[in-house]
Design a protein around this motif. Structure first.
Motif, PDB file in Angstrom:
ATOM      1  N   GLU A  72      36.957  41.382  35.237  1.00 49.65           N
ATOM      2  CA  GLU A  72      37.933  40.318  35.434  1.00 49.65           C
ATOM      3  C   GLU A  72      39.373  40.801  35.292  1.00 49.65           C
ATOM      4  O   GLU A  72      40.241  40.421  36.096  1.00 49.65           O
ATOM      5  CB  GLU A  72      37.694  39.155  34.465  1.00 49.65           C
ATOM      6  CG  GLU A  72      38.635  38.001  34.777  1.00 49.65           C
ATOM      7  CD  GLU A  72      38.551  36.852  33.792  1.00 49.65           C
ATOM      8  OE1 GLU A  72      39.226  35.825  34.044  1.00 49.65           O
ATOM      9  OE2 GLU A  72      37.851  36.964  32.775  1.00 49.65           O
ATOM     10  N   ASP A  73      39.652  41.643  34.319  1.00 52.99           N
ATOM     11  CA  ASP A  73      41.021  42.084  34.124  1.00 52.99           C
ATOM     12  C   ASP A  73      41.555  42.860  35.334  1.00 52.99           C
ATOM     13  O   ASP A  73      42.769  42.910  35.565  1.00 52.99           O
ATOM     14  CB  ASP A  73      41.131  42.952  32.873  1.00 52.99           C
ATOM     15  CG  ASP A  73      42.574  43.218  32.473  1.00 52.99           C
ATOM     16  OD1 ASP A  73      43.290  42.246  32.146  1.00 52.99           O
ATOM     17  OD2 ASP A  73      42.995  44.389  32.525  1.00 52.99           O
ATOM     18  N   GLN A  74      40.659  43.438  36.110  1.00 52.61           N
ATOM     19  CA  GLN A  74      41.072  44.186  37.293  1.00 52.61           C
ATOM     20  C   GLN A  74      41.508  43.282  38.441  1.00 52.61           C
ATOM     21  O   GLN A  74      42.103  43.762  39.414  1.00 52.61           O
ATOM     22  CB  GLN A  74      39.933  45.100  37.756  1.00 52.61           C
ATOM     23  CG  GLN A  74      39.597  46.214  36.772  1.00 52.61           C
ATOM     24  CD  GLN A  74      38.405  47.027  37.221  1.00 52.61           C
ATOM     25  OE1 GLN A  74      37.353  46.487  37.567  1.00 52.61           O
ATOM     26  NE2 GLN A  74      38.552  48.345  37.228  1.00 52.61           N
ATOM     27  N   LEU A  75      41.225  41.985  38.344  1.00 52.53           N
ATOM     28  CA  LEU A  75      41.611  41.072  39.422  1.00 52.53           C
ATOM     29  C   LEU A  75      43.126  40.956  39.559  1.00 52.53           C
ATOM     30  O   LEU A  75      43.629  40.607  40.636  1.00 52.53           O
ATOM     31  CB  LEU A  75      40.998  39.689  39.193  1.00 52.53           C
ATOM     32  CG  LEU A  75      39.511  39.570  39.545  1.00 52.53           C
ATOM     33  CD1 LEU A  75      38.973  38.194  39.132  1.00 52.53           C
ATOM     34  CD2 LEU A  75      39.274  39.804  41.028  1.00 52.53           C
ATOM     35  N   HIS A  76      43.874  41.245  38.494  1.00 47.46           N
ATOM     36  CA  HIS A  76      45.332  41.259  38.621  1.00 47.46           C
ATOM     37  C   HIS A  76      45.751  42.330  39.628  1.00 47.46           C
ATOM     38  O   HIS A  76      46.613  42.110  40.479  1.00 47.46           O
ATOM     39  CB  HIS A  76      45.987  41.528  37.264  1.00 47.46           C
ATOM     40  CG  HIS A  76      45.721  40.467  36.245  1.00 47.46           C
ATOM     41  ND1 HIS A  76      46.189  39.172  36.376  1.00 47.46           N
ATOM     42  CD2 HIS A  76      45.029  40.506  35.068  1.00 47.46           C
ATOM     43  CE1 HIS A  76      45.810  38.468  35.325  1.00 47.46           C
ATOM     44  NE2 HIS A  76      45.107  39.247  34.525  1.00 47.46           N
TER      45      HIS A  76
END
Length: 268
Positions: A160-164
């Motif tokens: 999820e954090d990579q979605l930025h």
């Protein structure tokens, strides 16, 4: 998922709706749309795609899935408004830039949530999407979500954090490409070509270059070197790009977009 309601009816919602309908992923009579107040927009989408306008929020209880597609600044108000009407099994499919799964869960309860970032090329089935799931998405639902995203293009599952970062690259990416094409067209007259001629040439050049990269046989740097003859025109052009620090500008572009995505996450 048989009945899906879009909360928000902007360009991203339209791109996904058109992509799903064109690819026969979901029938238009099973797609419902609503937004904050723009009835004209809802009627435009209804006429264009045959989707249903959600008559009232109570019908959300009958939906298998809702797609959060409003502007991020409107997300809090919208989630508060719809939360009382969702049933416990309703899946949340979010395309909101920067809004975390934890934030969505805090407003809409503990339920299966897929957070994705497509782009507007979904309209023609060529989106590049990243997706992350929470722990309540089982393998069957995960497969369904991936299939829905594959219907509108390419999808990659990420943390999820990579979605930025996904947002900064592919979510915003089409705008960068269009910006680049605008720059080529703007210089057309200075080098003696008509704008429409430059567009024809550069659109095909972009498509051909992308196709070369999709073969996966050679790295971008290798392909670049093959085009660049010592002392030639390409070398002169690349030297100008280096002198104007285009690589640094691209890095700044991506980092600024990624940082803005994180700011949006903190805003709710």
């Amino acid at each position: 998922m048989e009945r899906i309601a879009f909360i928000g009816a902007g360009s991203m919602a339209e791109a996904i709706i058109k992509g799903w309908i064109d690819k026969n992923c979901i029938a238009n009579e099973h797609l419902f749309i609503t937004n904050k107040s723009d009835q004209d927009r809802l009627e435009t989408l209804q006429q264009a795609y045959g989707v249903q306008i959600l008559p009232n929020k109570s019908m959300l209880h009958d939906m298998d899935c809702i797609v959060l597609a409003m502007k991020p600044k409107d997300a809090k108000e919208a989630m508060i408004a719809i939360a009382p009407f969702l049933n416990k099994k309703t899946v949340v499919f979010s395309v909101l830039a920067g809004i975390s799964i934890a934030t969505i869960r805090s407003f809409l309860g503990n339920r299966p949530i897929a957070r994705t970032m497509p782009n507007t090329s979904a309209t023609i089935g060529m989106s590049a999407s990243g997706v992350a799931f929470n722990e309540l998405v089982d393998e069957q639902l995960r497969t369904t979500c991936l299939t829905m995203l594959q219907a509108i293009g390419t999808v990659v599952e990420v943390e999820e954090d990579q979605l930025h970062a996904v947002t900064a690259f592919s979510g915003s990416g089409p705008a960068y490409i269009y910006y680049l094409l605008e720059a080529f067209e703007n210089v057309a007259a200075e080098v003696g070509l008509q704008q429409d001629v430059v567009r024809t040439l550069m659109v095909q050049t972009l498509a051909g270059s992308a196709a070369m990269l999709q073969t996966g046989n050679e790295e971008p740097a290798t392909l670049r070197r093959k085009v660049t003859s010592p002392g030639g025109t390409t070398e002169a052009g690349l030297r100008a790009l280096e002198q104007h620090e285009v690589t640094a500008a691209i890095a700044a572009c991506v980092k600024s977009a990624e940082a803005r995505s994180r700011e949006l996450a903190q805003g709710i």
